[in-house]
Design an enzyme around this catalytic site. Structure first.
Site, PDB file in Angstrom:
ATOM      1  N   SER A  37       0.833  -1.202   0.000  1.00 54.92           N
ATOM      2  CA  SER A  37       0.000   0.000   0.000  1.00 54.92           C
ATOM      3  C   SER A  37       0.868   1.252   0.000  1.00 54.92           C
ATOM      4  CB  SER A  37      -0.900  -0.027   1.243  1.00 54.92           C
ATOM      5  OG  SER A  37      -1.282   1.257   1.654  1.00 54.92           O
ATOM      6  N   ASN A  71     -11.361  -1.392  -3.231  1.00 51.46           N
ATOM      7  CA  ASN A  71     -10.629  -0.964  -2.046  1.00 51.46           C
ATOM      8  C   ASN A  71     -11.575  -0.981  -0.853  1.00 51.46           C
ATOM      9  OD1 ASN A  71      -9.110   0.280  -0.087  1.00 51.46           O
ATOM     10  ND2 ASN A  71      -9.036   2.282  -1.085  1.00 51.46           N
ATOM     11  N   TYR A  72     -11.458  -2.009  -0.025  1.00 55.00           N
ATOM     12  CA  TYR A  72     -12.240  -2.087   1.212  1.00 55.00           C
ATOM     13  C   TYR A  72     -11.529  -1.172   2.210  1.00 55.00           C
ATOM     14  CZ  TYR A  72     -15.857  -4.733   3.736  1.00 55.00           C
ATOM     15  OH  TYR A  72     -17.011  -5.129   4.392  1.00 55.00           O
ATOM     16  N   SER A  73     -11.676   0.110   1.949  1.00 53.24           N
ATOM     17  CA  SER A  73     -10.759   1.126   2.464  1.00 53.24           C
ATOM     18  C   SER A  73     -10.714   1.241   3.981  1.00 53.24           C
ATOM     19  CB  SER A  73     -11.134   2.489   1.880  1.00 53.24           C
ATOM     20  OG  SER A  73     -10.319   3.502   2.438  1.00 53.24           O
ATOM     21  N   SER A  74      -9.504   1.440   4.475  1.00 57.32           N
ATOM     22  CA  SER A  74      -9.291   1.693   5.897  1.00 57.32           C
ATOM     23  C   SER A  74      -9.783   3.074   6.309  1.00 57.32           C
ATOM     24  CB  SER A  74      -7.798   1.562   6.228  1.00 57.32           C
ATOM     25  OG  SER A  74      -7.304   0.291   5.874  1.00 57.32           O
ATOM     26  N   HIS A 124      -8.829   9.506  -0.386  1.00 61.78           N
ATOM     27  CA  HIS A 124      -9.771   9.952   0.632  1.00 61.78           C
ATOM     28  C   HIS A 124      -9.253  11.161   1.405  1.00 61.78           C
ATOM     29  CE1 HIS A 124     -10.780   5.583  -0.024  1.00 61.78           C
ATOM     30  NE2 HIS A 124     -11.828   6.243  -0.466  1.00 61.78           N
ATOM     31  N   CYS A 129      -3.866  10.648  -1.402  1.00 64.13           N
ATOM     32  CA  CYS A 129      -4.760   9.546  -1.065  1.00 64.13           C
ATOM     33  C   CYS A 129      -6.153   9.845  -1.585  1.00 64.13           C
ATOM     34  CB  CYS A 129      -4.791   9.361   0.451  1.00 64.13           C
ATOM     35  SG  CYS A 129      -6.154   8.356   1.059  1.00 64.13           S
ATOM     36  N   ASP A 164       1.567  -0.353  -5.287  1.00 61.81           N
ATOM     37  CA  ASP A 164       1.057   0.973  -5.625  1.00 61.81           C
ATOM     38  C   ASP A 164       2.101   1.706  -6.466  1.00 61.81           C
ATOM     39  OD1 ASP A 164       0.038   3.552  -5.687  1.00 61.81           O
ATOM     40  OD2 ASP A 164      -0.485   3.589  -3.562  1.00 61.81           O
TER      41      ASP A 164
END
Length: 345
Positions: free
Chosen positions: A58, A230-233, A137, A135, A98
């Protein structure tokens, strides 16, 4: 000889990407392939020990875990490739890495793909944000034009030194300052036509409806296209009334699923709690940790680092090595248990 007579593509090498073939086989035969996000070699080894399909390097995990930076493209391509190389060498799993935006223009993208291949990476993902990126997010992201993005992905696919290397195209159109849902879907189609293997539509929230809608809409025109999710954090999945399951995502065509910062969050939480206990309780913090890791698969740092194998190699080439090992204290095949003062001599 005139320079014009030389092979001008001297930076390309023949790469036999066995791990990419293994990854492709899993993508084609399993309901989905899952990889936890991580940023260092030991995590890659732990992923293999615990039975995962692949290891995901990542970007955010790498820049925060290795440098303490936010994910704002503050780390160079060479630093990222070096980290990926260390992970590749630590595990038998395929490593997915990545590649940010490709680190510049067309030539940078092509070089990045090839450097990752030479490092042994099975797959790279590249995104359509402007440079420097951030990022997906973090507020403030923008995407490049369709034309520039298409050229970026075509260049990445063309640069591959192995036909097996997997190229994943990520679009950040939905949630960017200059994109929307329709652009999100259309870019997925454009990137698929550019020859990428997988399209990753980055989502701004954990919406079930968006994940379903994207898969349905893009599969109307590209029914066989593999998607990444992406089971995003960054999302609070446990607080959703009906969170998506990996199996549901796989059934929708999201064949590569990953949790970007799982390893970092898992490690940071555990280390914080143990450091705090150590600061408050002195040696009791160490005693407490020992009670949890003794007789656990991670008990021995010597075994995690394959010390026995290195000792065997040493004795194979150094005639004195076996004698030194037998006549000294410390870890060996004969003394592999944690050391106490009560051990027999």
């Amino acid at each position: 000889m005139n320079p014009t007579e030389l092979d001008s593509d001297v930076f390309a090498q023949d790469v036999d990407n066995q791990k990419a073939r293994e990854l492709r086989e899993m993508l084609n035969t399993q309901d989905f392939v899952f990889a936890p996000g991580m940023y260092h070699a030991l995590d890659a080894r732990l992923a293999e020990m615990t039975g995962h399909d692949a290891a995901y390097m990542s970007g955010y995990s790498t820049v925060l875990g290795q440098f303490g930076f936010p994910d704002l493209e503050m780390v160079t391509m060479t630093e990222m490739v070096e980290n990926a190389k260390r992970m590749v060498e630590a595990t038998n799993l395929p490593v997915i890495a990545d590649c940010d935006t490709g680190y510049g223009g067309i030539h940078n993208v092509r070089r990045a793909v090839r450097e990752y291949e030479k490092a042994g990476v099975a797959a790279v993902h590249i995104e359509d944000q402007t440079t420097p990126k951030r990022c997906g997010h973090i507020a403030g992201k923008q995407i490049v034009s369709r034309e520039k993005a298409k050229a970026r992905f075509e260049a990445a696919v063309d640069a591959k030194q192995s036909e097996d290397t997997v190229v994943i195209a990520r679009t950040d159109a939905y949630g960017s300052s200059n994109g929307d849902w329709d652009e999100h879907v259309e870019r997925g189609r454009i990137y698929a036509d550019a020859g990428v293997d997988i399209v990753w539509p980055e989502m701004p929230n954990p919406s079930r409806e968006d994940a379903v809608a994207y898969a349905e809409e893009i599969h109307e025109t590209h029914p066989d296209l593999k998607l990444a999710f992406n089971y995003s954090s960054s999302f609070a999945w446990s607080e959703e009334e009906d969170p998506l399951t990996f199996q549901e995502l796989g059934d929708l065509g999201y064949k590569y699923i990953f949790i970007t910062l799982f390893g970092l969050h898992s490690g940071a939480h555990a280390v914080y709690e143990d450091f705090k206990k150590l600061a408050e309780q002195d040696e009791e913090g160490q005693f407490d940790l020992e009670q949890r890791y003794l007789d656990h698969p991670t008990e021995s740092h010597h075994e995690l680092s394959f010390v026995s194998r290195y000792q065997d190699i040493e004795t194979e080439f150094d005639p004195e090595a076996r004698r030194r090992i037998e006549e000294s204290e410390g870890f060996s095949e004969e003394q592999a248990d944690p050391i106490t003062s009560n051990d027999d001599d």
